[in-house]
Design a protein around this motif. Structure first.
Motif, short mmCIF file in Angstrom:
data_model
loop_
_atom_site.label_atom_id
_atom_site.label_comp_id
_atom_site.label_asym_id
_atom_site.label_seq_id
_atom_site.Cartn_x
_atom_site.Cartn_y
_atom_site.Cartn_z
N TYR A 1 -20.23 -7.48 -2.69
CA TYR A 1 -19.75 -6.71 -3.85
C TYR A 1 -20.36 -5.31 -3.91
CZ TYR A 1 -17.90 -11.08 -5.80
OH TYR A 1 -17.21 -12.25 -6.01
N THR A 2 -21.66 -5.27 -4.24
CA THR A 2 -22.25 -3.96 -4.57
C THR A 2 -22.32 -3.03 -3.36
OG1 THR A 2 -24.40 -5.04 -4.33
CG2 THR A 2 -23.56 -4.75 -6.57
N GLY A 3 -22.43 -3.60 -2.16
CA GLY A 3 -22.45 -2.76 -0.96
C GLY A 3 -21.13 -2.02 -0.78
N THR B 1 -12.71 -10.98 -9.95
CA THR B 1 -11.62 -11.40 -10.83
C THR B 1 -11.10 -10.24 -11.69
OG1 THR B 1 -13.08 -11.94 -12.69
CG2 THR B 1 -12.69 -13.68 -11.08
N GLY B 2 -11.87 -9.17 -11.82
CA GLY B 2 -11.47 -8.03 -12.66
C GLY B 2 -11.92 -8.16 -14.11
N THR B 3 -12.57 -9.26 -14.44
CA THR B 3 -13.00 -9.48 -15.84
C THR B 3 -14.05 -8.44 -16.27
OG1 THR B 3 -12.73 -11.83 -15.40
CG2 THR B 3 -13.86 -11.23 -17.43
N GLY C 1 -26.73 -9.94 -13.32
CA GLY C 1 -25.73 -8.89 -13.47
C GLY C 1 -24.63 -9.28 -14.42
N ASN C 2 -23.42 -9.03 -13.98
CA ASN C 2 -22.26 -9.29 -14.83
C ASN C 2 -22.12 -10.78 -15.17
OD1 ASN C 2 -21.48 -10.15 -12.30
ND2 ASN C 2 -19.52 -9.10 -12.33
N LYS C 3 -22.78 -11.65 -14.43
CA LYS C 3 -22.59 -13.09 -14.66
C LYS C 3 -23.16 -13.51 -16.02
CE LYS C 3 -20.41 -13.75 -10.84
NZ LYS C 3 -20.13 -12.35 -10.47
N GLY D 1 -25.37 -7.08 -9.66
CA GLY D 1 -26.27 -8.18 -9.28
C GLY D 1 -25.86 -8.86 -7.99
N GLY D 2 -26.08 -10.16 -7.91
CA GLY D 2 -25.59 -10.95 -6.78
C GLY D 2 -26.36 -10.78 -5.49
N ILE D 3 -27.62 -10.36 -5.56
CA ILE D 3 -28.32 -10.07 -4.30
C ILE D 3 -28.66 -11.31 -3.48
CG2 ILE D 3 -29.26 -7.82 -4.91
CD1 ILE D 3 -31.81 -9.29 -5.67
C1 LIG Z 1 -19.00 -11.94 -9.46
C2 LIG Z 1 -19.41 -10.58 -9.07
C3 LIG Z 1 -18.57 -9.47 -9.23
C4 LIG Z 1 -17.14 -9.61 -9.68
O1 LIG Z 1 -16.99 -9.62 -11.07
P1 LIG Z 1 -15.54 -9.87 -11.70
O2 LIG Z 1 -15.77 -9.86 -13.16
O3 LIG Z 1 -15.12 -11.23 -11.23
O4 LIG Z 1 -14.63 -8.83 -11.23
C5 LIG Z 1 -19.06 -8.22 -8.90
N1 LIG Z 1 -20.30 -8.07 -8.42
C6 LIG Z 1 -21.12 -9.11 -8.22
C7 LIG Z 1 -22.46 -8.87 -7.64
C8 LIG Z 1 -20.72 -10.40 -8.54
O5 LIG Z 1 -21.54 -11.42 -8.31
#
Ligand SMILES: *Cc1c(COP(=O)(O)O)cnc(C)c1O
Length: 295
Positions: free
Chosen positions: A254-256, A171-173, A40-42, A283-285
Motif C-alpha cells: 500500500y504505502t510504498g 476498498t476505498g473506504t 493506521g486506517n484499520k 500503516g500496515g508495515i
Molecule cells: C487496508 C489498507 C489500506 C486500504 O484501505 P481501504 O480503506 O480499504 O481503501 C491502505 N493502506 C494500508 C496500509 C492498509 O493496510
C-alpha cells in the motif's frame, strides 16, 4: 467496555532536494503510529463498527481477508483489546504466515475457504456462524459507512489545510471517509487516490458508495506495479531509499505504491510551486515481513 484508543498520529515534514527543486512541501500523517497491530486506517475503520457491535450486544466479531490481510490482524487485536471473540475467514487453502500467526496469537479462530466460496461472504457467515447469535458480520477490509465515518475524523486532526492529500486505496473506504471529512470542514483540498490493484478505475464506484456528498477527486491508476501484492525492482529500491532517507517504514503493498506515485508526480512537475501536500501513512508495515525475500 469503552471502545476508545488515544490517538497519536502526528503530521511530520519530509524533506528531499527534489521537493525543493519543484518548490513543494511534503508532509506525512503518521497513522502508522496509532497502534502496532490496529494500525493506521484499520483502527479508524473499526472504531464505529465495534461500537455498533457492542450496541447490538454482539460479542463475537467475524470478518474476512486474504492470508496477509492487515484488516484481519487489526480485527484480531481490537477484539482482544476490547473483549470480543473473533473469527477470521481466510481466502484460499490453509496456510500459515506471520500475519496469521499474529491473528491466532490474539485469539482469532481461523477458517479457510476456497476462492469460489469466498465471493459470497454472507453465505460463508451463515455457513460457519449461522447458529451463533453473538456473531457480528464485518465486511472484508472493514468496508462500511461506519468505517468511512471513522476515517473522516482524520481530517479533524489536521493542523493546517493542504492543497493535496494522497492515500493508498484498497476498498476505498478510507478515501471516502477523508473526502467526507474534507467536505465537512469545507477544505479546498484536492484528494488523490492511489489504488493498489490493476485496473483500479473501479475504485471510483467503491469510493462514491460511501460519500456523504458528491465530490471530485483524482484517481491515479498507473501505480499498481502489476497488481495487488505485486512489486518490481523499481518499487523495492524506491522503498529502500525512502526508509533509509526518512526513518519511516513503508511497505510494497500500500504505502510504498502511494509514496512512489507521489514522488513520481512531483518529479513530473504535476504540482504548482508552493503546494503543500500531505501523504497519509495508512500503516500496515507488517506486510514487509511477508515480502522480505524481495529486498
Ligand atoms: C487496508 C489498507 C489500506 C486500504 O484501505 P481501504 O480503506 O480499504 O481503501 C491502505 N493502506 C494500508 C496500509 C492498509 O493496510
Amino acid at each position: 467496555m469503552n471502545i476508545h484508543l488515544e490517538i497519536f498520529s502526528p503530521v511530520q515534514p519530509i524533506s528531499n532536494p527534489m521537493f525543493d527543486a519543484r518548490g513543494v512541501k511534503v508532509f506525512i500523517k503518521r497513522d502508522d503510529l496509532i497502534h502496532p497491530m490496529i494500525s493506521g486506517n484499520k483502527w479508524r475503520k473499526l472504531k464505529y463498527v465495534l461500537k455498533k457491535a457492542q450496541h447490538q450486544h454482539k460479542t463475537h466479531l467475524v470478518t474476512f481477508g486474504g492470508a496477509y490481510s492487515n484488516h484481519l490482524l487489526a480485527t484480531a487485536a481490537a477484539a482482544a483489546k476490547f473483549g470480543f471473540k473473533s473469527t477470521g475467514i481466510v481466502r484460499g487453502e490453509q496456510v500459515d504466515n506471520n500475519t496469521l500467526f499474529l491473528c491466532r496469537l490474539h485469539g482469532m479462530q481461523l477458517k479457510f475457504t476456497d476462492r469460489d466460496s469466498y465471493r459470497d461472504k454472507p453465505a460463508l457467515f451463515k455457513q460457519f456462524l449461522g447458529d451463533d447469535e453473538q456473531a457480528f458480520f464485518i465486511d472484508e477490509g472493514g468496508a462500511s459507512a461506519e468505517g468511512a465515518l471513522g476515517c473522516s475524523e482524520l481530517v479533524d486532526e489536521l493542523p493546517e489545510i493542504y492543497d493535496h492529500i494522497f492515500c493508498a486505496c484498497g476498498t476505498g473506504t478510507t478515501a471516502a471517509g477523508i473526502i467526507n471529512g474534507l467536505n465537512n470542514h469545507q477544505h479546498k483540498t484536492t484528494f488523490n487516490a492511489v489504488p493498489v490493484f490493476k485496473n483500479g478505475g473501479f475504485i471510483k464506484d467503491e469510493i462514491d458508495r460511501f460519500l456523504t456528498h458528491p465530490a471530485n477527486y483524482n484517481v491515479y491508476t498507473d501505480y499498481h506495479f502489476g497488481g495487488y501484492g505485486k512489486a518490481n525492482h523499481e518499487l523495492i529500491s524506491f522503498i529502500k531509499n525512502f526508509v533509509a532517507d526518512t526513518g519511516i517504514l513503508i511497505e510494497p503493498v500500500y504505502t510504498g505504491k502511494m509514496m512512489y506515485a507521489l514522488y513520481d508526480l512531483i518529479e513530473k512537475g504535476k504540482f504548482e510551486p508552493g503546494s503543500k501536500i500531505l501523504a497519509i501513512h495508512s500503516g500496515g508495515i507488517w506486510g514487509l515481513l511477508g515480502m522480505k525475500d524481495r529486498f
